[in-house]
Each structure stands twice: as structure tokens, then as C-alpha cells.
Design a protein around this motif. Structure first.
Motif, PDB file in Angstrom:
ATOM      1  N   PRO A 187     -13.374  18.416 -45.524  1.00  9.67           N
ATOM      2  CA  PRO A 187     -13.392  17.322 -46.321  1.00  9.67           C
ATOM      3  C   PRO A 187     -11.081  17.194 -46.586  1.00  9.67           C
ATOM      4  N   GLU A 188     -10.784  18.323 -46.529  1.00  7.91           N
ATOM      5  CA  GLU A 188      -9.333  17.938 -46.371  1.00  7.91           C
ATOM      6  C   GLU A 188      -8.323  19.971 -45.945  1.00  7.91           C
ATOM      7  N   VAL A 189      -7.418  19.474 -45.768  1.00 11.20           N
ATOM      8  CA  VAL A 189      -7.175  20.741 -45.647  1.00 11.20           C
ATOM      9  C   VAL A 189      -5.146  20.787 -45.698  1.00 11.20           C
ATOM     10  N   LEU A 190      -5.522  21.844 -46.428  1.00  8.12           N
ATOM     11  CA  LEU A 190      -4.289  22.821 -46.874  1.00  8.12           C
ATOM     12  C   LEU A 190      -2.631  22.643 -45.995  1.00  8.12           C
ATOM     13  N   THR A 314       6.815  12.726 -42.647  1.00  9.05           N
ATOM     14  CA  THR A 314       6.698  14.001 -42.208  1.00  9.05           C
ATOM     15  C   THR A 314       5.759  14.785 -42.487  1.00  9.05           C
ATOM     16  N   GLU A 315       5.267  14.884 -43.143  1.00  9.78           N
ATOM     17  CA  GLU A 315       3.800  15.594 -43.307  1.00  9.78           C
ATOM     18  C   GLU A 315       2.461  15.470 -42.399  1.00  9.78           C
ATOM     19  N   TRP A 316       2.690  14.211 -41.696  1.00  8.04           N
ATOM     20  CA  TRP A 316       2.190  13.932 -41.081  1.00  8.04           C
ATOM     21  C   TRP A 316       2.580  14.711 -39.897  1.00  8.04           C
ATOM     22  N   GLU A 317       3.634  14.345 -39.438  1.00  7.28           N
ATOM     23  CA  GLU A 317       3.999  15.582 -38.059  1.00  7.28           C
ATOM     24  C   GLU A 317       3.600  17.050 -38.663  1.00  7.28           C
ATOM     25  N   LYS A 318       3.706  17.978 -39.428  1.00  8.48           N
ATOM     26  CA  LYS A 318       4.036  18.540 -40.189  1.00  8.48           C
ATOM     27  C   LYS A 318       2.936  19.264 -40.080  1.00  8.48           C
ATOM     28  N   ALA A 319       1.482  18.429 -39.956  1.00  7.95           N
ATOM     29  CA  ALA A 319      -0.151  18.891 -39.999  1.00  7.95           C
ATOM     30  C   ALA A 319       0.005  18.912 -38.114  1.00  7.95           C
ATOM     31  N   ALA A 320       0.213  17.714 -37.366  1.00  9.45           N
ATOM     32  CA  ALA A 320      -0.552  17.523 -36.582  1.00  9.45           C
ATOM     33  C   ALA A 320       0.905  19.012 -35.612  1.00  9.45           C
ATOM     34  N   ARG A 321       2.048  19.273 -35.848  1.00  5.02           N
ATOM     35  CA  ARG A 321       2.600  19.948 -34.884  1.00  5.02           C
ATOM     36  C   ARG A 321       2.566  21.588 -35.185  1.00  5.02           C
ATOM     37  N   HIS A 322       3.105  22.309 -36.418  1.00  2.00           N
ATOM     38  CA  HIS A 322       3.594  22.904 -36.909  1.00  2.00           C
ATOM     39  C   HIS A 322       2.439  24.297 -36.753  1.00  2.00           C
ATOM     40  N   ASP A 323       3.015  25.317 -35.939  1.00  2.00           N
ATOM     41  CA  ASP A 323       2.370  26.450 -35.682  1.00  2.00           C
ATOM     42  C   ASP A 323       2.157  27.155 -36.745  1.00  2.00           C
ATOM     43  N   PRO A 324       1.663  27.821 -38.359  1.00  2.00           N
ATOM     44  CA  PRO A 324       2.162  28.626 -39.158  1.00  2.00           C
ATOM     45  C   PRO A 324       2.094  29.818 -38.489  1.00  2.00           C
ATOM     46  N   ALA A 325       1.589  30.151 -37.404  1.00  2.00           N
ATOM     47  CA  ALA A 325       1.611  31.713 -37.223  1.00  2.00           C
ATOM     48  C   ALA A 325       2.328  32.191 -36.109  1.00  2.00           C
ATOM     49  N   THR A 326       3.433  30.666 -35.449  1.00  2.00           N
ATOM     50  CA  THR A 326       4.409  31.940 -35.122  1.00  2.00           C
ATOM     51  C   THR A 326       5.442  30.136 -35.542  1.00  2.00           C
ATOM     52  N   SER A 364      -6.000  20.368 -34.823  1.00  2.00           N
ATOM     53  CA  SER A 364      -4.169  21.310 -35.318  1.00  2.00           C
ATOM     54  C   SER A 364      -4.330  23.355 -35.257  1.00  2.00           C
ATOM     55  N   PRO A 365      -3.493  23.770 -35.258  1.00  2.00           N
ATOM     56  CA  PRO A 365      -3.487  25.236 -35.611  1.00  2.00           C
ATOM     57  C   PRO A 365      -4.544  25.220 -37.005  1.00  2.00           C
ATOM     58  N   LEU A 366      -4.048  24.217 -38.002  1.00  2.00           N
ATOM     59  CA  LEU A 366      -4.954  24.445 -39.635  1.00  2.00           C
ATOM     60  C   LEU A 366      -5.894  23.538 -39.171  1.00  2.00           C
ATOM     61  N   GLY A 367      -6.542  23.388 -38.049  1.00  3.10           N
ATOM     62  CA  GLY A 367      -7.928  22.332 -37.981  1.00  3.10           C
ATOM     63  C   GLY A 367      -8.407  21.113 -37.947  1.00  3.10           C
ATOM     64  N   VAL A 368      -7.344  20.275 -38.203  1.00  2.00           N
ATOM     65  CA  VAL A 368      -6.932  18.734 -38.531  1.00  2.00           C
ATOM     66  C   VAL A 368      -6.897  18.386 -37.137  1.00  2.00           C
ATOM     67  N   ARG A 369      -8.188  17.007 -36.678  1.00  2.00           N
ATOM     68  CA  ARG A 369      -9.225  16.714 -36.253  1.00  2.00           C
ATOM     69  C   ARG A 369      -8.622  15.050 -35.789  1.00  2.00           C
ATOM     70  N   GLN A 370      -8.428  15.213 -34.621  1.00  2.00           N
ATOM     71  CA  GLN A 370      -7.749  13.409 -34.091  1.00  2.00           C
ATOM     72  C   GLN A 370      -6.589  12.909 -34.243  1.00  2.00           C
ATOM     73  N   LEU A 371      -5.492  14.179 -34.654  1.00  2.00           N
ATOM     74  CA  LEU A 371      -4.507  13.557 -34.957  1.00  2.00           C
ATOM     75  C   LEU A 371      -3.747  12.582 -33.873  1.00  2.00           C
ATOM     76  N   ILE A 372      -4.209  13.107 -32.347  1.00  2.00           N
ATOM     77  CA  ILE A 372      -3.572  12.209 -31.086  1.00  2.00           C
ATOM     78  C   ILE A 372      -5.474  11.017 -30.998  1.00  2.00           C
TER      79      ILE A 372
END
Length: 449
Positions: A187-190, A314-326, A364-372
Motif C-alpha cells: 500500500p505504501e513505499v518508504l 518536495t516529498e512528491w518530487e523526491k518520490a518521483a525523481r530520486h534514484d537512491p542507487a545513483t 519510480s526506482p522505489l516502485g511508486v506507480r502512476q506518478l505521471i
């Protein structure tokens, strides 16, 4: 460009490629405008279907007038074609409710005008240097700005079509069914705490409020994997959400009481079944679609009822764009490549959101869907400038709207064209607005681990 901005955001270096890109964007926008204005007769083009919206024929000629002013007069140095109509089609001169009383160009004349402007614009495009020609021309920015402007008005006209009464005149295929794993998604992603690059200084057609790229840091938080569904929102309604003062801000509760709100816009109940009207067709509310046509007040109340909150911008954009691996910020949740139909529901390809959990390839890299795509998502944030903001090329695009009156929406909807939708794109509106294609997802604080 900051160290963590995507290299993929850079414009193609070949001027001819840039010219072709600009021509394609302008053509796609005009093709869509033609669809939206040719599917009804002149009486419906000139009618005002809601005081919230302009007559369709105003939008049509306004598109041409903006194109003339920026691409023919400002960039091309051409003599004005119709200076007599500039004030008529100045969006800041006349509120929408007053526009039917203006001396508008009749439909045939409006079509001739916009076609004449476009023919001359393509001639200007051929002779424009894409490099070293100043900020307006570099990488074809001003052509991209005008293509985005037209697509934004196409979305506005699609909203008008949703508000109009009468039989359906627009058709489109339904989105594909939800993928097999949609019902088993978490249901949610950290999203862990730490810095990331917000905004952009590299995307060539980004607009002033998306700039400049800058570092932000947020504490850890959880965000919904998918937008809130109609089924989930119905539980809020049936639990008395619209009748319970506890869940509403003071302004939100006042608005609900004053206007008698009891469900999203276009919803009605018949024999215990929720129905809604979509582009002239009444149908049962699809339980698996993201909820649509809710105001910021309604989104905020639902989030409180659910024991959660709306994410900040800010949280929305981090969830949508940030790739923690890189450590990089991507152009889009799936990476730096342009959207395709496997990534997101965009461009009026469908006339409805796809089921929640759709588009796994756009996650997204974290698995969040339909952000766009699918639905614009309300955030908790006021529409404010980024540090180092500079208005360009005119104050009225963003600067005059900054402040606490407008709330930020992110992500785009099924009605947004890819040219006007990216991971940094910012939309804004008043918290009472419901006619827009708006939904939301929720968030909550988390202890980082």
C-alpha cells in the motif's frame, strides 16, 4: 547543471533535430486543438458551458493570438496581423465568466486566423537559429513554450467538454486493464531521508517555475504506491466524511457547508449505486480507477480521515525523481527517456484514468506507480518560487500566482500531453477547484531506518 541532474535532460545539439522537434510539438498540439473544436457545431463553440470556463472559440483564437505575439512579433520581428484583438484575448484582462460578452472572432474567422498564424510561424521556424540566438530561441525554447501553452489550453477545452451538457462527442479507447500484480502491491513505499536535487536547470523547455535546480532534504516518509481509488474514497463518503467536521480544515468545512458538497464533482447516487457523468455518458463509478474531480479541501479531508496527510511538493518530487542507487534526479520516474504509452496515461489517448496499479514500466526506482499521467495530484504545498527563481519570459506565467492562495498539483493527468508533463512540471490551482482532472495520494511521516 548540478552534479545530480540527469544528462538526458540536455537538448539535442543538432539545430535541425531541434527544428524538427519544435515542428512536431506544434503540429501535435494543433491536431489536438482541431479535434476538440471540430467535434461540435458553431453554437456550442460560442456557448459558455460553465462560468468557470471560456467559450471554446475564445480558447481557439487565444491560442493563435499567443502564437502570433511570441513567435511572429517577438521572435520573428513580423508586423502584427491582428493587433485589434490583443486585449480581447488577454487572459488577464477579462475573467472567464465575462468572455462570452466580448467581440470574439466567430468560429470560421478564428480558424482562418490561427491557420494563417501557423503558416507564418513555420516560416519563422525555418529561419530561426537554435543556438546563440538568445534565451528565447536557444534550443527552440519559445516554440516549446507555445506548444505547451496550446496543449494546456487543449486540456482546458477538454475540461469544458466534460462540463458541457448533451450527448457524447468525444471517443477514445479504454485504458488496458490493471496488470496482474496490481492487487498485491504494497500500500505504501518508504522514501528515506536525505538530500536530492529538486527542479531543473538543464531541461531545455522547462518553464520558469521549475527552475533552478537546487538541493532539498526531507525527513523519511511513506507515500502511497498508487493514487487513492474510487473504492477507497467511497469508504470515506459512506463513513460520513462529508458530514464530520473533524476531518476538514476551517476553510474546507465552510466550503462544504456553503455548497452542499457530498461527493466528487459529477457523482450522483441512484438506488445505492454511485454513478458519474463522463464526457456525456452516465456510468457506474469504476471502483478501481483513481478518484477524480476532487478539490484540495476534499483530498486533505480524506487524508485526515485515513490518519495520513497529503505529501508536500518536495516529498512528491523526491518520490518521483530520486534514484537512491545513483543519487541522481531523473527526468521522469522511469528514467531520462521521453514518455511512451507503456510508461504513462497521457495525451488524451484515453478519456479516463487507468486502473490503480497500472504502468509498472513507468514506476519510480522505489516502485511508486502512476506518478505521471492519469490524475493531477494535489500536494500540501502552496505555490511558491524556488530559491533563485527568475521570471521568464513574462511575470504572468508564474510569478503573479505565487502565494498561499494556490496549491500545487503534480504529475499530470490523462488529459496532459507529454510536452507539458515531466518530473519537474508544476501545476497550481485554487483549493476549491473540482472541474480539473485532479486526484491525490497520501503520505505519512516515518522514522528512517
Amino acid at each position: 547543471m548540478t552534479a545530480h541532474e540527469p544528462a538526458g535532460a540536455a537538448a539535442p545539439a543538432d539545430p535541425e533535430v531541434l527544428r524538427l522537434r519544435a515542428a512536431a510539438a506544434l503540429t501535435a498540439a494543433r491536431d489536438r486543438t482541431d479535434v476538440l473544436t471540430s467535434c461540435v457545431g458553431d453554437p456550442e463553440l460560442t456557448a459558455q458551458h460553465s462560468p468557470l470556463m471560456s467559450p471554446l472559440v475564445w480558447d481557439l483564437a487565444h491560442i493563435g493570438n499567443q502564437e502570433e505575439q511570441w513567435l511572429l512579433r517577438t521572435l520573428g520581428g513580423r508586423e502584427p496581423l491582428r493587433p485589434d484583438i490583443d486585449k480581447v484575448y488577454d487572459a488577464f484582462e477579462h475573467p472567464r465568466a465575462e468572455r462570452p460578452a466580448l467581440p470574439l472572432l466567430p468560429p470560421a474567422e478564428a480558424r482562418t486566423y490561427v491557420a494563417d498564424v501557423r503558416a507564418r510561424v513555420l516560416d519563422v521556424l525555418t529561419g530561426t537559429s537554435m543556438e546563440g540566438g538568445g534565451q528565447l530561441a536557444d534550443a527552440g525554447f519559445v516554440f516549446g513554450m507555445i506548444a505547451q501553452h496550446e496543449q494546456q489550453h487543449d486540456e482546458t477545452m477538454l475540461i469544458t467538454h466534460q462540463l458541457r451538457r448533451g450527448p457524447a462527442v468525444l471517443t477514445a479507447a479504454a485504458p488496458p486493464p490493471a496488470p496482474a500484480d496490481a492487487s498485491s502491491l504494497p500500500p505504501e513505499v518508504l522514501v528515506r531521508s536525505g538530500p536530492f536535487t529538486m527542479g531543473t536547470s538543464a531541461e531545455p523547455w522547462s518553464l520558469d517555475n521549475e527552475r533552478p535546480a537546487h538541493e532539498r532534504s526531507v525527513p523519511a516518509f511513506f507515500i502511497d504506491t498508487t493514487p487513492v481509488s474510487n473504492a477507497a474514497y467511497t469508504r470515506f463518503i459512506e463513513d460520513g466524511g462529508y458530514r464530520d467536521r473533524r476531518w476538514w480544515s476551517r476553510a474546507g468545512w465552510s466550503h462544504v457547508q456553503q455548497h452542499g458538497l457530498h461527493a466528487p464533482l459529477f457523482w450522483t447516487q441512484d438506488g445505492g449505486v454511485w454513478l458519474h457523468r463522463r464526457f456525456g455518458v452516465m456510468e457506474p463509478v469504476p471502483t478501481d480507477e483513481p478518484v477524480l474531480h476532487v478539490s484540495w479541501y476534499e483530498a486533505d479531508a480524506y487524508a485526515r480521515w485515513a490518519g495520513r496527510r497529503l505529501p508536500t511538493e518536495t516529498e512528491w518530487e523526491k518520490a518521483a525523481r530520486h534514484d537512491p542507487a545513483t543519487g541522481r534526479s531523473l527526468r521522469h520516474p522511469w528514467g531520462d527517456t521521453d514518455p511512451t504509452p507503456v510508461h504513462a496515461n497521457l495525451g488524451q489517448r484515453h478519456l479516463r484514468p487507468a486502473p490503480v496499479g497500472s504502468y509498472p514500466e513507468g514506476a519510480s526506482p522505489l516502485g511508486v506507480r502512476q506518478l505521471i499521467g492519469d490524475v493531477w495530484e494535489w500536494t500540501a504545498s502552496d505555490f511558491l518560487p524556488y530559491p533563485g527563481f527568475a521570471a521568464f519570459p513574462y511575470r504572468e506565467y508564474s510569478e503573479v500566482f505565487f502565494g498561499s492562495d494556490h496549491k500545487v498539483l503534480r504529475g499530470g493527468s490523462f488529459a496532459v500531453d507529454p510536452v507539458a508533463c515531466r518530473g519537474t512540471f508544476r501545476n497550481w490551482d485554487l483549493p476549491i477547484r473540482r472541474q480539473i482532472f485532479s486526484g491525490f495520494r497520501t503520505a505519512r511521516d516515518a522514522e528512517d531506518s
